[in-house]
Motif scaffolding. Structure first.
Motif, short mmCIF file in Angstrom:
data_model
loop_
_atom_site.label_atom_id
_atom_site.label_comp_id
_atom_site.label_asym_id
_atom_site.label_seq_id
_atom_site.Cartn_x
_atom_site.Cartn_y
_atom_site.Cartn_z
N ILE A 77 59.64 -143.88 23.49
CA ILE A 77 59.33 -145.13 22.79
C ILE A 77 59.57 -146.32 23.71
CG2 ILE A 77 60.05 -146.66 20.92
CD1 ILE A 77 60.63 -144.08 19.29
N ALA A 78 60.71 -146.32 24.38
CA ALA A 78 61.02 -147.43 25.29
C ALA A 78 59.96 -147.55 26.37
CB ALA A 78 62.40 -147.22 25.91
N ARG A 79 59.56 -146.43 26.96
CA ARG A 79 58.55 -146.46 28.02
C ARG A 79 57.23 -147.01 27.49
NH1 ARG A 79 58.97 -141.60 29.64
NH2 ARG A 79 60.09 -141.98 31.60
N THR A 80 56.82 -146.59 26.32
CA THR A 80 55.55 -147.06 25.75
C THR A 80 55.58 -148.55 25.47
OG1 THR A 80 55.04 -144.89 24.82
CG2 THR A 80 53.95 -146.78 23.82
N LEU A 81 56.67 -149.04 24.90
CA LEU A 81 56.78 -150.48 24.63
C LEU A 81 56.76 -151.28 25.92
CD1 LEU A 81 59.47 -150.51 21.77
CD2 LEU A 81 56.97 -150.50 21.57
N LEU A 82 57.46 -150.78 26.94
CA LEU A 82 57.45 -151.45 28.25
C LEU A 82 56.05 -151.45 28.85
CD1 LEU A 82 60.75 -149.93 29.65
CD2 LEU A 82 60.32 -152.39 29.40
N ASP A 83 55.36 -150.34 28.75
CA ASP A 83 54.01 -150.23 29.31
C ASP A 83 53.04 -151.21 28.67
OD1 ASP A 83 54.82 -148.25 31.05
OD2 ASP A 83 53.95 -146.60 29.90
N HIS A 84 53.36 -151.64 27.45
CA HIS A 84 52.48 -152.56 26.74
C HIS A 84 53.02 -153.99 26.72
CE1 HIS A 84 50.65 -148.77 25.57
NE2 HIS A 84 49.58 -149.46 25.25
N GLY A 85 53.96 -154.27 27.63
CA GLY A 85 54.35 -155.66 27.86
C GLY A 85 55.65 -156.13 27.28
N ALA A 86 56.32 -155.31 26.49
CA ALA A 86 57.58 -155.74 25.88
C ALA A 86 58.72 -155.67 26.87
CB ALA A 86 57.90 -154.88 24.66
N ARG A 87 59.76 -156.42 26.59
CA ARG A 87 61.04 -156.27 27.27
C ARG A 87 61.97 -155.56 26.29
NH1 ARG A 87 61.99 -162.39 28.77
NH2 ARG A 87 61.01 -162.54 26.73
N VAL A 88 62.75 -154.61 26.79
CA VAL A 88 63.41 -153.64 25.92
C VAL A 88 64.89 -153.48 26.27
CG1 VAL A 88 63.40 -151.23 25.13
CG2 VAL A 88 61.23 -152.38 25.65
N VAL A 89 65.72 -153.42 25.24
CA VAL A 89 67.11 -152.98 25.37
C VAL A 89 67.22 -151.60 24.75
CG1 VAL A 89 69.49 -153.36 24.64
CG2 VAL A 89 68.10 -155.30 25.38
N VAL A 90 67.73 -150.65 25.52
CA VAL A 90 67.96 -149.30 25.00
C VAL A 90 69.46 -149.08 24.88
CG1 VAL A 90 65.83 -148.34 25.94
CG2 VAL A 90 67.91 -148.25 27.30
N THR A 91 69.86 -148.35 23.84
CA THR A 91 71.28 -148.06 23.65
C THR A 91 71.54 -146.57 23.78
OG1 THR A 91 71.31 -147.63 21.26
CG2 THR A 91 71.36 -149.94 21.97
N GLY A 92 72.79 -146.25 24.08
CA GLY A 92 73.26 -144.88 24.15
C GLY A 92 74.76 -144.91 24.29
N ARG A 93 75.38 -143.77 24.08
CA ARG A 93 76.85 -143.74 24.12
C ARG A 93 77.41 -143.67 25.52
NH1 ARG A 93 78.50 -139.57 19.20
NH2 ARG A 93 77.66 -140.82 17.48
N GLY A 94 76.66 -143.11 26.47
CA GLY A 94 77.22 -142.85 27.79
C GLY A 94 76.58 -143.68 28.88
N GLU A 95 77.41 -144.21 29.77
CA GLU A 95 76.91 -144.98 30.91
C GLU A 95 76.04 -144.12 31.82
OE1 GLU A 95 77.09 -148.11 31.47
OE2 GLU A 95 78.66 -148.86 30.16
N GLU A 96 76.41 -142.84 31.96
CA GLU A 96 75.63 -141.97 32.84
C GLU A 96 74.21 -141.79 32.32
OE1 GLU A 96 75.69 -137.40 34.63
OE2 GLU A 96 77.45 -138.18 33.56
#
Length: 257
Positions: free
Chosen positions: A21-40
């Motif tokens: 989802i993040a990749r698709t939104l970026l590919d269509h011009g959006a700027r995106v914040v993604v979350t997750g529990r781990g820094e790695e």
């Protein structure tokens, strides 16, 4: 479906469906914040997305309200405003029948799927309502429409997300905000390969049998792909989806026809 100038939050966006989802939104011009529990996982996701300053990782456990709210705030602090919220965090680590489910397993699964969406959405509305625009897209599941036995907590949570979304759509529609669900079919993500054997045992089979079961339920004869789920999210997030709200869009290869 141009998203230039739009910003998005994708919870659980470091792998699997969320990463697609993040990749698709970026590919269509959006700027995106993604979350997750781990820094790695966050570092790996940023490397795979390779979008420079247009993507940001926020370490957050969305089952904790302060973390969920901080993720929303991060979008505004980083990019100035918030337009699109994708409630993607979810899953299960406990599988059982109604007769056998423990209190702890029940509450863990509801927290992971339902509480996360509530915490994130509620805080996002404080930004979206005043600006009188926004898109809220929640990832439910085919199990929220036509559940399998042995997945009672997961199915209950995914059904609840659909109900929450339908109420939300009626509440925020007058403010120029849409709210929709996407219901994927079985997607062989990292989470499925990790947790699938547990679900298989409850269904009286092994992992290979579980996959055959899911494929057998489809009209297409194959599992759903992450990018197919992402395409549905793109539609709902884009100007082309402005007339769609309160809907539950199935991307399951005909499983729930």
């Amino acid at each position: 479906m141009d998203l230039t100038g739009r910003t998005a939050l994708v919870t659980g966006g470091t792998r699997g469906i969320g990463l697609a989802i993040a990749r698709t939104l970026l590919d269509h011009g959006a700027r995106v914040v993604v979350t997750g529990r781990g820094e790695e996982h966050g570092a790996e996701a940023l490397a795979r997305l390779d979008a420079g300053d247009d993507v940001t990782f926020c370490a957050a456990d969305a089952t904790r309200r302060p973390d969920a709210e901080r993720a929303v705030d991060t979008v505004v602090e980083r990019y100035g405003h918030l337009d699109i919220v994708v409630n993607n965090v979810g899953g299960a680590t406990d599988f059982a029948t109604v007769a056998d489910i423990t209190d702890d397993a029940w509450h863990r699964t509801l927290a992971l799927n339902l509480d996360t969406a509530l915490y994130t959405t509620r805080h996002a509305l404080a930004r979206l309502v005043p600006q009188r625009s926004g898109r809220i897209i929640t990832i439910s599941s085919m199990e929220g429409r036509d559940p399998d036995p042995g997945l009672c907590a997961y199915a209950a949570a995914k059904h609840a997300l659909i109900g929450l979304t339908r109420v939300l759509a009626k509440e925020v529609g007058p403010h120029g905000i849409t709210a929709n669900c996407v219901c994927p079919g079985a997607v062989e993500t990292d989470w499925v390969t990790e947790q699938g054997p547990k679900a298989a045992r409850v269904l009286g089979t092994d992992y290979a049998g579980l996959i055959r079961h899911f494929v057998g339920r489809t009209a297409t004869g194959r599992l759903t792909r992450p990018e197919e789920v992402a395409a549905a999210v793109l539609l709902l997030a884009s100007p082309a989806g402005s007339g769609i709200t309160g809907s539950c869009l199935s991307v399951d290869g005909g499983t729930t026809v």
